[in-house]
Structure formats: structure tokens, C-alpha cells
Design a protein around this motif. Structure first.
Motif, short mmCIF file in Angstrom:
data_model
loop_
_atom_site.label_atom_id
_atom_site.label_comp_id
_atom_site.label_asym_id
_atom_site.label_seq_id
_atom_site.Cartn_x
_atom_site.Cartn_y
_atom_site.Cartn_z
N LEU A 126 -13.43 -35.67 -13.49
CA LEU A 126 -12.70 -34.50 -13.02
C LEU A 126 -13.52 -33.23 -13.16
O LEU A 126 -13.45 -32.34 -12.30
CB LEU A 126 -11.38 -34.37 -13.78
N HIS A 127 -14.31 -33.13 -14.22
CA HIS A 127 -15.15 -31.94 -14.36
C HIS A 127 -16.26 -31.92 -13.33
O HIS A 127 -16.71 -30.85 -12.90
CB HIS A 127 -15.72 -31.85 -15.78
N LYS A 128 -16.72 -33.08 -12.89
CA LYS A 128 -17.71 -33.11 -11.81
C LYS A 128 -17.09 -32.63 -10.50
O LYS A 128 -17.75 -31.94 -9.71
CB LYS A 128 -18.27 -34.53 -11.65
N LEU A 129 -15.82 -32.98 -10.28
CA LEU A 129 -15.15 -32.49 -9.08
C LEU A 129 -14.96 -30.98 -9.14
O LEU A 129 -15.09 -30.28 -8.12
CB LEU A 129 -13.80 -33.20 -8.91
N ARG A 130 -14.65 -30.45 -10.32
CA ARG A 130 -14.54 -29.00 -10.48
C ARG A 130 -15.91 -28.33 -10.25
O ARG A 130 -15.99 -27.24 -9.69
CB ARG A 130 -14.00 -28.65 -11.86
N MET A 133 -16.38 -28.07 -6.58
CA MET A 133 -15.61 -26.94 -6.03
C MET A 133 -16.32 -25.62 -6.27
O MET A 133 -16.34 -24.73 -5.42
CB MET A 133 -14.22 -26.91 -6.67
N ALA A 134 -16.91 -25.48 -7.46
CA ALA A 134 -17.59 -24.23 -7.82
C ALA A 134 -18.81 -23.98 -6.94
O ALA A 134 -19.24 -22.83 -6.78
CB ALA A 134 -18.00 -24.26 -9.29
N GLU A 135 -19.37 -25.03 -6.36
CA GLU A 135 -20.55 -24.88 -5.51
C GLU A 135 -20.24 -23.98 -4.32
O GLU A 135 -21.12 -23.25 -3.82
CB GLU A 135 -21.01 -26.26 -5.02
N GLU A 136 -19.00 -24.01 -3.87
CA GLU A 136 -18.59 -23.20 -2.72
C GLU A 136 -18.58 -21.71 -3.05
O GLU A 136 -18.61 -20.87 -2.15
CB GLU A 136 -17.20 -23.65 -2.27
N MET A 137 -18.52 -21.36 -4.33
CA MET A 137 -18.36 -19.96 -4.74
C MET A 137 -19.68 -19.29 -5.09
O MET A 137 -19.69 -18.10 -5.41
CB MET A 137 -17.42 -19.88 -5.93
N LYS A 138 -20.78 -20.02 -5.06
CA LYS A 138 -22.06 -19.45 -5.45
C LYS A 138 -22.46 -18.30 -4.53
O LYS A 138 -22.46 -18.42 -3.30
CB LYS A 138 -23.16 -20.53 -5.42
N GLY A 139 -22.80 -17.16 -5.13
CA GLY A 139 -23.24 -16.01 -4.37
C GLY A 139 -22.17 -15.34 -3.53
O GLY A 139 -22.48 -14.49 -2.70
N ARG A 140 -20.92 -15.68 -3.76
CA ARG A 140 -19.84 -15.14 -2.93
C ARG A 140 -19.58 -13.67 -3.26
O ARG A 140 -19.54 -13.29 -4.42
CB ARG A 140 -18.56 -15.95 -3.13
N THR A 141 -19.40 -12.87 -2.24
CA THR A 141 -18.92 -11.50 -2.38
C THR A 141 -17.64 -11.37 -1.56
O THR A 141 -17.49 -12.04 -0.53
CB THR A 141 -19.95 -10.46 -1.92
N VAL A 142 -16.75 -10.52 -2.00
CA VAL A 142 -15.48 -10.35 -1.30
C VAL A 142 -15.35 -8.91 -0.84
O VAL A 142 -16.05 -8.01 -1.31
CB VAL A 142 -14.29 -10.74 -2.21
N GLY A 143 -14.42 -8.70 0.09
CA GLY A 143 -14.15 -7.35 0.55
C GLY A 143 -15.13 -6.88 1.61
O GLY A 143 -15.85 -7.65 2.24
N LEU A 279 -13.47 -23.38 -19.76
CA LEU A 279 -12.46 -22.50 -19.18
C LEU A 279 -12.84 -22.07 -17.78
O LEU A 279 -11.98 -22.02 -16.87
CB LEU A 279 -12.26 -21.28 -20.09
N LEU A 280 -14.12 -21.74 -17.56
CA LEU A 280 -14.54 -21.31 -16.24
C LEU A 280 -14.32 -22.39 -15.19
O LEU A 280 -13.93 -22.10 -14.05
CB LEU A 280 -16.01 -20.89 -16.26
N ARG A 281 -14.56 -23.65 -15.54
CA ARG A 281 -14.38 -24.74 -14.58
C ARG A 281 -12.92 -24.85 -14.16
O ARG A 281 -12.61 -25.07 -12.98
CB ARG A 281 -14.85 -26.06 -15.19
N TYR A 282 -12.00 -24.71 -15.11
CA TYR A 282 -10.58 -24.76 -14.77
C TYR A 282 -10.21 -23.56 -13.88
O TYR A 282 -9.40 -23.69 -12.96
CB TYR A 282 -9.73 -24.77 -16.03
N ALA A 283 -10.78 -22.39 -14.17
CA ALA A 283 -10.51 -21.21 -13.35
C ALA A 283 -11.04 -21.39 -11.93
O ALA A 283 -10.40 -21.00 -10.95
CB ALA A 283 -11.12 -19.98 -14.00
N GLN A 284 -12.22 -21.99 -11.80
CA GLN A 284 -12.79 -22.23 -10.47
C GLN A 284 -11.96 -23.24 -9.70
O GLN A 284 -11.80 -23.12 -8.48
CB GLN A 284 -14.23 -22.70 -10.61
N GLU A 285 -11.42 -24.24 -10.39
CA GLU A 285 -10.55 -25.20 -9.73
C GLU A 285 -9.29 -24.50 -9.20
O GLU A 285 -8.89 -24.70 -8.04
CB GLU A 285 -10.14 -26.30 -10.70
N ARG A 289 -8.20 -24.21 -5.24
CA ARG A 289 -6.91 -24.69 -4.76
C ARG A 289 -6.10 -23.57 -4.10
O ARG A 289 -5.43 -23.79 -3.09
CB ARG A 289 -6.11 -25.28 -5.92
N GLU A 290 -6.17 -22.38 -4.68
CA GLU A 290 -5.44 -21.25 -4.12
C GLU A 290 -6.02 -20.85 -2.76
O GLU A 290 -5.29 -20.53 -1.82
CB GLU A 290 -5.49 -20.07 -5.09
N ASP A 291 -7.33 -20.87 -2.65
CA ASP A 291 -7.98 -20.49 -1.38
C ASP A 291 -7.70 -21.49 -0.26
O ASP A 291 -7.68 -21.12 0.91
CB ASP A 291 -9.49 -20.35 -1.58
#
Length: 327
Positions: A126-130, A133-143, A279-285, A289-291
Motif C-alpha cells: 500500500l505504501h508503494k501505491l501511495r 500517487m505522489a509521483e504525479e505531484m512532483k514539481g507541481r505548482t498551483v494557481g 504522514l506525508l504518504r497518507y497526505a499525498q494519498e 483521491r480528492e483530486d
């Protein structure tokens, strides 16, 4: 009254029954198409890039390829997050499907019972799946110019059990009565866009992270916490006092609160303890999921499988034993 997306037909495009009815060959074909979409599932040597590998199965029947050019052997998971896997590929597909079908999260103990794994194997999987998921967020900027982003923080971990006798109880809100294990999850979320979580000791330590991940010209919404006061120098800010209202004159943090609602539900209903180095892995999951909450479960399975296939070997785990910790 409109129907909730999860109750609609478009939300349900893959069932566990379909996964378990798959043959090993069908699961292998699916993973090959996910790993090598450019060649429509035809294997490409990860060592030399050769395009003419041939099938050379192991004595136990598991899929393996051999490159004609460099003569090296490889599998569909070589060099990926599932490298050196122990389960059959259909087992990994079932794990991803079970994981994605859960809206708030999936506990390692539950998936260990579902798939007949040890708790340690399920925890690592499960942590490998998280991690995928985190791979999608690398270098992301918002706004960006004319866009609105919300920021908020929530504290996890460091629970201190109150004393049995009332006279012996202390004020657990005071720093001197805490154990130092409590951490702040800070979420940056664009309205009608993506989100990005991070973990710090306090909310105030997140300012440099926020400045680097929110584009200039963004209107930031935040609560009345003093930690966000320094952001007024770089951004247009809208503040909301939750003691007076949850939304007032266009200022609110409801999108950020939705993230914490999902994460708190995951903690209370599934994991019961979200803290420490993971904790960060759970937050990224929770952020992932929210996105992707309006995407069908079949597409979610395909996305997570693709992220895992494009991701290199785990930075947190090697095989089924923890080797290093990189958060």
C-alpha cells in the motif's frame, strides 16, 4: 436532486469480479500495455532499448523476456515500483483495484485478509501505491493569474492520553505538555484544480513551501491564523474568521477543509493512526483521491498502475523490508 457521482454508472467501470475472473495471461497483457503504451504492449528492453525481445518464461511459468541485442533478461516490472515482486501480476492488479475502490482509504490489515498476505507485505504494498500517487505531484505548482487557491493546516499525531484522575490532568494544548511528535499537514489547493500537501513541524514553517508552489498572481484564501500573515507581502489575500462564518464575501477555505475531511475520515475509519515518517504518504494519498474523485474506478486503477510502472524502484522500501526512508 442530482445524483452523487459514486452512485452513478460512469463511476463503476471495473469490478473486483472482473479482476478475479482474469487469467494470468490477461493480467500480463494489461501490465505490458501499461508499461509500454508507445509500442502497444510490445516489450522494450530497459537495458539497451532493444525492440526485439522474445518471451523466455521462467521454469515456474512466470513471464520473462530476453533481449536479442544485449542478451539480458527482464520482466514487465523490471526497474519499476514493483521490481522483484513476489505476488503474481493478477494479485497486484487486484490490490490496486481494491485500493482504488475505497473512497477514504484502505487499511493494510484489511487488504492482507482480502488477498491472503502477511500484514508486512500488505503494508509495504500500500505504501508503494501511495508512492506511485505522489509521483504525479512532483514539481507541481498551483494557481496563476486570476486563479484562487486555498491554504490550511491540520495537526496529526502526538496524542497524549489524559490522566485517569482529574486532578492529575494537564492542559495538553501547552507546548511544555506535548511530546514533540505532533506534525502539521499543510494543504495548498486550487479551486477547481489540483492540490499539494506537505508536512512540517508547525504551520509557520510552510511559508517558503507555499511561496514556491503557488504561482504569482494567485488570490490566496486562508483562515485567521497568524502563520499566514507574512504572505500578504507577495499575494492578494482573503481571510475568513471561522468563528463568524465559513464563507463570507467570497472568502472561504472549504476546498482545503474537504481535503482534511477525507484525511480525518481515513484516520478514524481505516488507519486509526496517521503520524510519524509516513504522514506525508497518507497526505499525498488523500490529496490524490480528492483530486480524482470524479474519475471512474477503472480509470483510477489504470492511472495508478501506469504511475507505478513509470516509477523507479521504491525510495522507501526495497523488496518487503524497509531499507531507507526518504520523505
Amino acid at each position: 436532486m442530482s445524483q452523487h457521482f459514486l452512485l452513478s454508472r460512469p463511476a463503476k467501470t471495473l469490478s473486483l469480479a472482473q479482476v478475479f475472473r482474469m487469467s494470468d495471461a490477461e493480467a500480463e497483457t494489461m501490465f505490458c500495455k501499461v508499461r509500454w503504451p508507445e509500442t502497444e504492449g510490445k516489450p522494450v528492453c530497459p537495458h539497451c532499448g532493444g525492440l526485439e525481445p522474445y518471451e523466455c518464461r521462467r521454469p515456474n511459468g512466470s513471464l520473462r523476456f530476453r533481449c536479442k541485442a544485449c542478451k539480458k533478461d527482464f520482466t514487465v516490472t523490471s526497474g519499476t515500483l514493483f521490481a522483484s515482486h513476489k505476488l503474481p501480476l493478477r494479485g497486484y492488479l487486484a490490490a490496486i483495484a481494491i485500493f482504488c475502490n475505497e473512497v477514504k482509504g484502505k487499511s493494510a490489515l484489511a487488504i492482507s485478509r482480502d488477498l491472503g498476505l502477511s500484514y508486512k507485505a500488505a503494508f509495504v504494498l500500500l505504501h508503494k501505491l501511495r508512492e506511485a500517487m505522489a509521483e504525479e505531484m512532483k514539481g507541481r505548482t498551483v494557481g496563476g493569474e486570476g486563479k484562487v487557491a486555498e491554504i490550511d493546516g491540520g495537526y496529526f499525531g502526538g496524542y497524549i492520553k489524559p490522566a485517569n484522575i482529574k486532578e492529575n490532568r494537564v492542559d495538553r494544548r501547552l507546548g511544555r505538555n506535548q511530546n514533540g511528535k505532533r506534525q502539521a499537514v499543510v494543504i495548498v489547493r486550487e479551486r477547481n484544480g489540483r492540490s499539494l500537501p506537505a508536512v512540517f513541524r508547525t504551520e509557520g514553517q510552510a511559508l517558503s513551501f507555499i511561496r514556491s508552489r503557488i504561482a504569482k498572481g494567485t488570490v490566496i484564501n486562508a483562515d485567521e491564523g497568524s502563520s499566514w500573515d507574512a504572505l500578504h507581502a507577495q499575494y492578494e489575500m482573503k481571510r475568513i474568521n471561522h468563528q463568524e462564518a465559513y464563507s463570507l464575501d467570497g472568502a472561504c477555505t472549504n476546498w482545503a477543509e474537504e481535503f482534511f475531511s477525507r484525511m480525518r475520515r481515513a484516520e478514524q475509519g481505516h488507519h486509526h493512526h496517521i503520524a510519524g515518517p509516513y504522514l506525508l504518504r497518507y497526505a499525498q494519498e488523500a490529496s490524490w483521491r480528492e483530486d480524482h474523485r470524479r474519475i471512474s474506478n477503472g480509470e483510477q486503477v489504470h492511472m495508478v498502475s501506469g504511475l507505478a510502472m513509470r516509477r523507479g524502484p521504491s525510495v522507501d522500501f526495497s523488496g518487503y523490508w524497509q531499507r531507507t526512508k526518504a520523505i
